[in-house]
Motif scaffolding. Sequence first.
Motif, short mmCIF file in Angstrom:
data_model
loop_
_atom_site.label_atom_id
_atom_site.label_comp_id
_atom_site.label_asym_id
_atom_site.label_seq_id
_atom_site.Cartn_x
_atom_site.Cartn_y
_atom_site.Cartn_z
N ASN A 30 9.10 14.70 83.43
CA ASN A 30 9.72 16.02 83.18
C ASN A 30 9.86 16.88 84.43
N ARG A 31 9.71 16.28 85.60
CA ARG A 31 9.93 17.01 86.85
C ARG A 31 11.29 16.60 87.40
N ARG A 32 11.83 17.41 88.34
CA ARG A 32 13.09 17.03 88.97
C ARG A 32 12.82 16.18 90.19
N LEU A 33 13.61 15.12 90.28
CA LEU A 33 13.53 14.24 91.43
C LEU A 33 14.07 14.98 92.65
N ALA A 34 13.39 14.83 93.80
CA ALA A 34 13.83 15.54 95.00
C ALA A 34 14.31 14.57 96.07
N GLU A 35 14.62 13.34 95.70
CA GLU A 35 15.18 12.38 96.67
C GLU A 35 16.15 11.48 95.92
N ASP A 36 17.03 10.82 96.70
CA ASP A 36 17.92 9.83 96.11
C ASP A 36 17.22 8.48 96.14
N ILE A 37 17.36 7.73 95.05
CA ILE A 37 16.64 6.45 94.96
C ILE A 37 17.65 5.31 95.01
N THR A 38 17.36 4.32 95.88
CA THR A 38 18.18 3.11 95.91
C THR A 38 17.33 1.93 95.46
N GLY A 146 19.69 10.11 91.33
CA GLY A 146 20.02 11.12 92.34
C GLY A 146 19.06 12.29 92.31
N ALA A 147 18.86 12.92 93.46
CA ALA A 147 18.02 14.13 93.55
C ALA A 147 18.53 15.15 92.54
N GLY A 148 17.59 15.83 91.90
CA GLY A 148 17.96 16.87 90.93
C GLY A 148 17.83 16.40 89.50
N MET A 149 17.78 15.08 89.31
CA MET A 149 17.71 14.62 87.91
C MET A 149 16.33 14.85 87.32
N LEU A 150 16.32 15.17 86.05
CA LEU A 150 15.07 15.38 85.33
C LEU A 150 14.51 14.01 84.96
N LEU A 151 13.26 13.75 85.34
CA LEU A 151 12.70 12.41 85.13
C LEU A 151 12.15 12.27 83.72
N ASN A 152 12.82 11.44 82.92
CA ASN A 152 12.35 11.14 81.57
C ASN A 152 11.65 9.77 81.58
N ALA A 153 11.20 9.33 80.43
CA ALA A 153 10.44 8.08 80.38
C ALA A 153 11.24 6.88 80.90
N PRO A 154 12.50 6.67 80.49
CA PRO A 154 13.25 5.53 81.03
C PRO A 154 13.41 5.61 82.56
N ALA A 155 13.61 6.82 83.08
CA ALA A 155 13.77 6.95 84.54
C ALA A 155 12.49 6.55 85.25
N LEU A 156 11.32 6.90 84.67
CA LEU A 156 10.05 6.50 85.29
C LEU A 156 9.91 4.98 85.26
N GLY A 157 10.32 4.38 84.13
CA GLY A 157 10.29 2.92 84.04
C GLY A 157 11.19 2.28 85.10
#
Length: 409
Positions: A30-38, A146-157
Amino acid sequence: MLTVEEALALVMAEARPLPPRPSPLIEARNRRLAEDITADGDQPPFDKALVDGYAIRSDDLSRAERLRVGETIVAGQVPTRALSAGEAAVIMTGAPLPPGADSVVMHEQTESLDGEVRFVRASEVRTGQNVLSRGRVHRAGDAILGAGMLLNAPALGLLASVGRTQVSIVPRPRVAILPTGDELVEPDRVPGPGQIRNSNAVMLEALVTDHGAIPRAMGIAPDEPGPLRGLIQDGLRDDVLIVTGGVSAGQRDLVPPALEEVGVRRVFHKIRLKPGKPLWFGVGPARHGRPGTLVFGLPGNPVSGLVGFLLLIRPALHLLEAGVGPLPAPPRVRLAAPYTHRGDRPTYHPARWVERTSRHEGVAGVVETLSWAGSADLLGVTQADGFAAFPAGDRVFAAGEIVPFLPLR
Ligand code: AMP
Ligand code: MG
């Protein structure tokens, strides 16, 4: 005197997104990502069987219904050799296909016969069936989050699947809550003559938590300059400080001078608004390279504080933790019954939904205003979904008229 809109613009101009910091995955929820992930690799990393069955060359089945059974490949192992013509390999879900194989036939659609396997519906087999080919989900180096996205459970996975155990996130804002007033006692006490219970602290703790921030309830500050200054200074360690009470024009309203004496720069005091007019806002000194604390002095009456929180502190918290500006324009609602407004300030009156409609006409639903004794009356607000906003001026609003709405959530 400032309008609500002018006051909000001043608050938003002072608020800065919090600096990002690294976080373990589960705390990034539930936090916002502050970096772009590759992606660090292809997903899946190999051509992968999606069912238990037989890996085959689909071509072979145009000539025969039966194939010779070769090696067995289980998940977690790799094939030892390529599939030769006329051969089928036993394969389990998740296992890599052997080179040469292009399809998998489900176990249920086969019959095993003494070193051979028969395909019951050989003519229906399609090339590529039941196979997730290498890189089908993403390839190494692809931008996946992408930076700014709200991290939900699938994003953490997904982050775990590309080997991230820590990510840079925007942290939750920390909010100190300081109630002031010599008349206050904590809720577990029976108030003596002239005393009342401190109801603001727990209400604000709940609001702060509801809006994704971390509250720190401080003890009650007395109406005395010295102790008040000390407690304010302690509160200035946090990203936001909410002081309640002591901001009006009474003799014991010591909060504005105390704030300025400890170096909080006043941005404004008083807004054309009911309830909540004496609201004070300023910015504390910079904190070791971090921006100064946003300081809100809310009037002591509970509903004044609530309205002030919803109008100004909620959008500020959103900016601190989301890095983006004010929330979208407030919803508009239709009144279920007539309402008589008197006064030269816009009034926020508790109201509840009687009907929720879709937003397509720009109207969020129909509300009824609640019976309410004013800024000290929390009871009337417990039934409310928010506040209907009536512009300044004496006027009767007819049933069906449209006014802005300040939702509680
Ligand atoms: P003040 O803004 O300090 O003049 O207070 C306005 C009114 O709000 C007074 O009736 C106070 O007793 C009341 N009040 C102040 N602080 C609180 C609090 N923490 N909880 C409940 N009521 C409060
Ligand atoms: Mg007071």
